[in-house]
Design a protein around this motif. Structure first.
Motif, PDB file in Angstrom:
ATOM      1  N   VAL A   1       1.192  -1.613  -0.113  1.00 22.10           N
ATOM      2  CA  VAL A   1       0.286  -0.087  -0.129  1.00 22.10           C
ATOM      3  C   VAL A   1       0.851   1.077  -0.026  1.00 22.10           C
ATOM      4  CG1 VAL A   1      -1.586   1.496   1.447  1.00 22.10           C
ATOM      5  CG2 VAL A   1      -2.140  -0.930   1.157  1.00 22.10           C
ATOM      6  N   TYR A   2       1.698   1.317   0.569  1.00 19.43           N
ATOM      7  CA  TYR A   2       2.726   2.109   0.799  1.00 19.43           C
ATOM      8  C   TYR A   2       3.644   2.535  -0.804  1.00 19.43           C
ATOM      9  CZ  TYR A   2       6.562   5.193   1.707  1.00 19.43           C
ATOM     10  OH  TYR A   2       7.987   6.047   1.819  1.00 19.43           O
ATOM     11  N   GLU A   3       3.976   1.724  -1.341  1.00 19.50           N
ATOM     12  CA  GLU A   3       4.219   1.812  -2.257  1.00 19.50           C
ATOM     13  C   GLU A   3       3.905   2.047  -3.524  1.00 19.50           C
ATOM     14  OE1 GLU A   3       5.855  -2.078  -3.248  1.00 19.50           O
ATOM     15  OE2 GLU A   3       7.994  -1.513  -2.359  1.00 19.50           O
ATOM     16  N   ASP A   4       2.661   2.108  -3.507  1.00 25.87           N
ATOM     17  CA  ASP A   4       1.509   2.261  -4.760  1.00 25.87           C
ATOM     18  C   ASP A   4       0.833   4.398  -4.506  1.00 25.87           C
ATOM     19  OD1 ASP A   4      -0.912   2.036  -6.111  1.00 25.87           O
ATOM     20  OD2 ASP A   4      -2.515   1.975  -5.055  1.00 25.87           O
ATOM     21  N   VAL A   5       0.562   4.042  -2.699  1.00 27.07           N
ATOM     22  CA  VAL A   5       0.438   5.631  -2.342  1.00 27.07           C
ATOM     23  C   VAL A   5       1.132   6.415  -3.270  1.00 27.07           C
ATOM     24  CG1 VAL A   5      -0.298   6.796  -0.265  1.00 27.07           C
ATOM     25  CG2 VAL A   5      -1.408   4.904  -0.189  1.00 27.07           C
TER      26      VAL A   5
ATOM     27  N   HIS B   1      -8.370  11.932 -10.892  1.00 34.66           N
ATOM     28  CA  HIS B   1      -9.991  11.534 -10.777  1.00 34.66           C
ATOM     29  C   HIS B   1      -9.234   9.750 -10.261  1.00 34.66           C
ATOM     30  CE1 HIS B   1     -13.544  13.611 -11.052  1.00 34.66           C
ATOM     31  NE2 HIS B   1     -12.927  13.956 -11.978  1.00 34.66           N
ATOM     32  N   TRP B   2      -8.669   9.750 -10.649  1.00 25.51           N
ATOM     33  CA  TRP B   2      -7.487   8.225 -10.809  1.00 25.51           C
ATOM     34  C   TRP B   2      -6.526   8.319  -9.231  1.00 25.51           C
ATOM     35  CZ3 TRP B   2      -2.195   7.997 -11.376  1.00 25.51           C
ATOM     36  CH2 TRP B   2      -1.905   6.088 -10.632  1.00 25.51           C
ATOM     37  N   ARG B   3      -6.515   9.034  -9.127  1.00 27.26           N
ATOM     38  CA  ARG B   3      -5.957   9.503  -7.973  1.00 27.26           C
ATOM     39  C   ARG B   3      -6.292   9.259  -6.966  1.00 27.26           C
ATOM     40  NH1 ARG B   3      -2.118  12.890 -11.615  1.00 27.26           N
ATOM     41  NH2 ARG B   3      -0.030  12.256 -11.174  1.00 27.26           N
ATOM     42  N   LEU B   4      -7.015  10.195  -7.178  1.00 22.84           N
ATOM     43  CA  LEU B   4      -7.849   9.688  -5.501  1.00 22.84           C
ATOM     44  C   LEU B   4      -9.283   8.551  -5.103  1.00 22.84           C
ATOM     45  CD1 LEU B   4      -9.914  13.318  -6.341  1.00 22.84           C
ATOM     46  CD2 LEU B   4      -8.541  12.525  -3.923  1.00 22.84           C
ATOM     47  N   ASP B   5      -8.999   7.948  -6.133  1.00 19.14           N
ATOM     48  CA  ASP B   5      -9.717   6.395  -6.452  1.00 19.14           C
ATOM     49  C   ASP B   5      -8.712   5.747  -5.426  1.00 19.14           C
ATOM     50  OD1 ASP B   5     -12.289   6.947  -7.655  1.00 19.14           O
ATOM     51  OD2 ASP B   5     -11.072   6.606  -9.702  1.00 19.14           O
ATOM     52  N   ARG B   6      -7.636   5.114  -6.432  1.00 22.46           N
ATOM     53  CA  ARG B   6      -6.857   4.492  -5.776  1.00 22.46           C
ATOM     54  C   ARG B   6      -6.050   5.121  -3.871  1.00 22.46           C
ATOM     55  NH1 ARG B   6      -2.977   2.386 -10.212  1.00 22.46           N
ATOM     56  NH2 ARG B   6      -1.867   1.865  -8.288  1.00 22.46           N
ATOM     57  N   CYS B   7      -6.127   6.417  -3.716  1.00 17.90           N
ATOM     58  CA  CYS B   7      -5.795   6.636  -2.553  1.00 17.90           C
ATOM     59  C   CYS B   7      -7.304   6.479  -1.643  1.00 17.90           C
ATOM     60  CB  CYS B   7      -6.260   8.338  -2.044  1.00 17.90           C
ATOM     61  SG  CYS B   7      -4.864   9.400  -2.625  1.00 17.90           S
ATOM     62  N   ASP B   8      -8.787   6.376  -1.943  1.00 16.47           N
ATOM     63  CA  ASP B   8      -9.374   5.319  -1.295  1.00 16.47           C
ATOM     64  C   ASP B   8      -9.098   4.024  -1.018  1.00 16.47           C
ATOM     65  OD1 ASP B   8     -12.245   6.050  -0.521  1.00 16.47           O
ATOM     66  OD2 ASP B   8     -12.602   4.396  -1.214  1.00 16.47           O
TER      67      ASP B   8
ATOM     68  N   PHE C   1      -1.258  17.314  -2.051  1.00 18.45           N
ATOM     69  CA  PHE C   1      -0.078  16.614  -2.481  1.00 18.45           C
ATOM     70  C   PHE C   1       0.018  16.492  -4.240  1.00 18.45           C
ATOM     71  CE2 PHE C   1       3.921  13.769  -2.773  1.00 18.45           C
ATOM     72  CZ  PHE C   1       4.816  14.666  -3.445  1.00 18.45           C
ATOM     73  N   LEU C   2      -0.335  15.053  -3.866  1.00 24.65           N
ATOM     74  CA  LEU C   2      -0.204  14.211  -5.343  1.00 24.65           C
ATOM     75  C   LEU C   2      -1.083  14.866  -5.838  1.00 24.65           C
ATOM     76  CD1 LEU C   2      -1.365  10.923  -3.221  1.00 24.65           C
ATOM     77  CD2 LEU C   2       0.721  11.666  -4.293  1.00 24.65           C
ATOM     78  N   LEU C   3      -2.263  15.844  -5.839  1.00 18.88           N
ATOM     79  CA  LEU C   3      -3.574  16.096  -6.621  1.00 18.88           C
ATOM     80  C   LEU C   3      -2.460  17.381  -7.011  1.00 18.88           C
ATOM     81  CD1 LEU C   3      -6.699  16.289  -5.090  1.00 18.88           C
ATOM     82  CD2 LEU C   3      -6.264  14.480  -6.143  1.00 18.88           C
ATOM     83  N   SER C   4      -1.251  17.801  -6.630  1.00 23.09           N
ATOM     84  CA  SER C   4      -0.912  18.746  -7.247  1.00 23.09           C
ATOM     85  C   SER C   4       0.020  18.496  -8.431  1.00 23.09           C
ATOM     86  CB  SER C   4      -0.291  19.771  -5.758  1.00 23.09           C
ATOM     87  OG  SER C   4       0.799  19.152  -5.784  1.00 23.09           O
ATOM     88  N   MET C   5       0.279  17.172  -8.532  1.00 23.41           N
ATOM     89  CA  MET C   5       0.927  16.760  -9.723  1.00 23.41           C
ATOM     90  C   MET C   5       0.481  16.382 -10.818  1.00 23.41           C
ATOM     91  SD  MET C   5       3.727  17.207  -7.440  1.00 23.41           S
ATOM     92  CE  MET C   5       5.128  16.628  -8.245  1.00 23.41           C
ATOM     93  N   LEU C   6      -0.313  16.690 -10.752  1.00 24.77           N
ATOM     94  CA  LEU C   6      -1.011  16.454 -12.415  1.00 24.77           C
ATOM     95  C   LEU C   6      -0.566  18.205 -13.023  1.00 24.77           C
ATOM     96  CD1 LEU C   6      -2.670  16.189 -14.385  1.00 24.77           C
ATOM     97  CD2 LEU C   6      -5.003  17.203 -12.863  1.00 24.77           C
ATOM     98  N   HIS C   7      -0.563  19.153 -12.258  1.00 27.36           N
ATOM     99  CA  HIS C   7      -0.774  20.583 -12.847  1.00 27.36           C
ATOM    100  C   HIS C   7       1.432  20.508 -12.471  1.00 27.36           C
ATOM    101  CE1 HIS C   7      -4.814  21.438 -12.782  1.00 27.36           C
ATOM    102  NE2 HIS C   7      -5.074  20.830 -11.425  1.00 27.36           N
TER     103      HIS C   7
END
Length: 437
Positions: A201-205, A371-378, A322-328
């Motif tokens: 899970v750590y590696e995935d996140v 959207h994909w990042r948030l799905d994976r985080c969830d 932070f993860l979401l900011s990386m898209l931009h």
């Protein structure tokens, strides 16, 4: 006399750090003959701020060192004067971006940049309150040893003083624009518990901060080096490289910039977002401005507040943002890399408007990757269970708001960048103010 700003933004009690930084300031003044403005930007509660004021007042006077301890009210008053003098549009919005209600790693450093301009400093040297200097033979290992005297001078002049040079000779005439190192000790981002609970899970996140198009191998390599700094090995002797400094090798608790960098471009004012203060490391590298990478690493530690239920929820939100900011930001980083030395004008200074264009471009990106990042985080947080699953429950109804915030944050960054040259010019003619506010 050269004047530098040794800056500490803080929102937590840190009397030991204040005392240690005063020691570094005194060392810089004595060893390098510079005037040092020790600038403490204090966002703590009134009682903690008063204790900081007491600690600073009790420090022995050091020749060449001036101490400036500003709470948020003196900072706000200074910013109002600067913004008014600049004539920039939307003054109240700019004030919110410079001194937001939420935690902003970039905004607190931007305030240091403007105050350094007001004080007439040629460089800013940033430290953090949750870090400490290493000791070697009983003496503190001060990063300023490598940060001075080369910032702002041609790289060719610094070459004889470093251990090695890994710089294209064609760049030798460009100014040393950055000096930095990393940290040893705990991960820079407080997510070691996730790794302890579930390695996969750590590696995935952690892999979610990679560009969406990267291969699994590239993602694994990124995870392996993310947030680990320089490991755990203590300092045993100096080692330094003159180069285009890899942003992954420098931490913002241990960095110095020449004023021709930070007076040309600010950091992101995004709130509640880890990593919002790292943009200039990428900009310096991609603009082919030389830097010095050294090994006087800071000792990193985590404060207990992050482990409380309230602190945990807030910190995990900052990590997800932070993860979401990386898209931009990855889009902007790609544009910077493609532009290369064309990012500089004929005076070897960053072309502010050009970089701001890239920020505005990135705000128009499709949100699918996020959207994909948030799905994976969830999925990941629910798999961890306990308070991580509770965090996932809180995250779910906030999805659309967080996606919109990531977009708005990059738009706000472009807005601040547009106003930045005028703000810096106004700051040079504005008294910084004093007091602990």
């Amino acid at each position: 006399m050269n004047r530098i700003c040794l800056s500490l933004p803080t929102n937590r009690a840190c009397p030991a750090t204040l005392t240690a930084m005063h020691g570094e300031a005194a060392h810089a003044a004595e060893r390098f003959g510079v005037a040092v403005d020790l600038l403490v930007l204090d966002s703590c509660d009134e009682a903690t701020r008063a204790e900081h004021a007491r600690v600073l007042a009790a420090l022995p006077p050091a020749p060449g060192v001036s101490v400036h301890h500003l709470g948020e009210e003196p900072q706000r008053a200074f910013l109002r004067r600067v913004i008014e003098h600049s004539g920039a549009p939307e003054p109240e919005r700019l004030l919110d971006l410079m001194l937001p209600a939420g935690v902003s790693y970039g905004a607190c450093t931007n305030r240091a940049f403007l105050l350094a301009a007001a004080l007439g400093c040629r460089s800013v040297h940033r430290r953090d309150s949750d870090s400490a200097y290493q000791l070697h033979d009983g003496e503190p290992v001060f990063p300023v040893h490598h940060e001075l005297p080369w910032l702002g001078r041609p790289a060719a002049e610094a070459a004889p003083a470093v251990t090695r040079t890994d710089l294209d000779p064609a760049l030798a005439g460009r100014p040393v624009s950055l000096a930095g190192a990393s940290f040893i000790g705990e991960l820079s981002v407080d997510i070691a518990e996730i790794r302890h609970l579930h390695e996969t899970v750590y590696e995935d996140v952690v892999g979610l901060w990679a560009p969406g198009h990267w291969s699994e191998e590239q993602r694994r390599d990124l995870v392996a080096e993310s947030f680990t700094g320089a490991g755990t090995a203590p300092f045993t002797g100096d080692d330094s490289t003159l180069a285009l400094v890899d942003p992954m090798r420098v931490d913002m608790c241990n960095v110095a910039f020449d004023r021709d960098v930070y007076e040309r471009f600010p950091l992101s004012p995004a709130t509640d977002t880890i990593g919002s203060d790292y943009f200039l490391l990428h900009l310096v590298h991609d603009a082919t401005l030389p830097g010095i990478l050294h090994n006087r690493h800071i000792e990193n530690f985590h404060t207990p507040e992050r482990r409380t239920d309230t602190g945990f929820q807030a910190y995990q939100l900052r990590f997800v943002k932070f993860l979401l900011s990386m898209l931009h930001l990855h889009h902007v980083y790609d544009r910077l890399a493609a532009e290369g030395p064309a990012l500089l004008d004929d005076r070897q200074r960053v072309r502010t408007g050009r970089v701001a264009e890239f920020l505005r471009e990135s705000a128009r990106l499709d949100r699918a990757d996020n959207h994909w990042r948030l799905d994976r985080c969830d999925t990941a947080y629910r798999k961890l269970g306990g308070r991580y699953a509770e965090f996932a429950e809180r995250l779910a109804p906030a999805r659309e708001r967080l996606l919109a915030e990531a977009e708005r944050d990059i738009e706000d960054y472009a807005r601040l960048a547009d106003a930045w040259p005028a703000l810096v010019d106004a700051a040079r003619h504005t008294a910084p103010g004093q007091g602990s506010g």
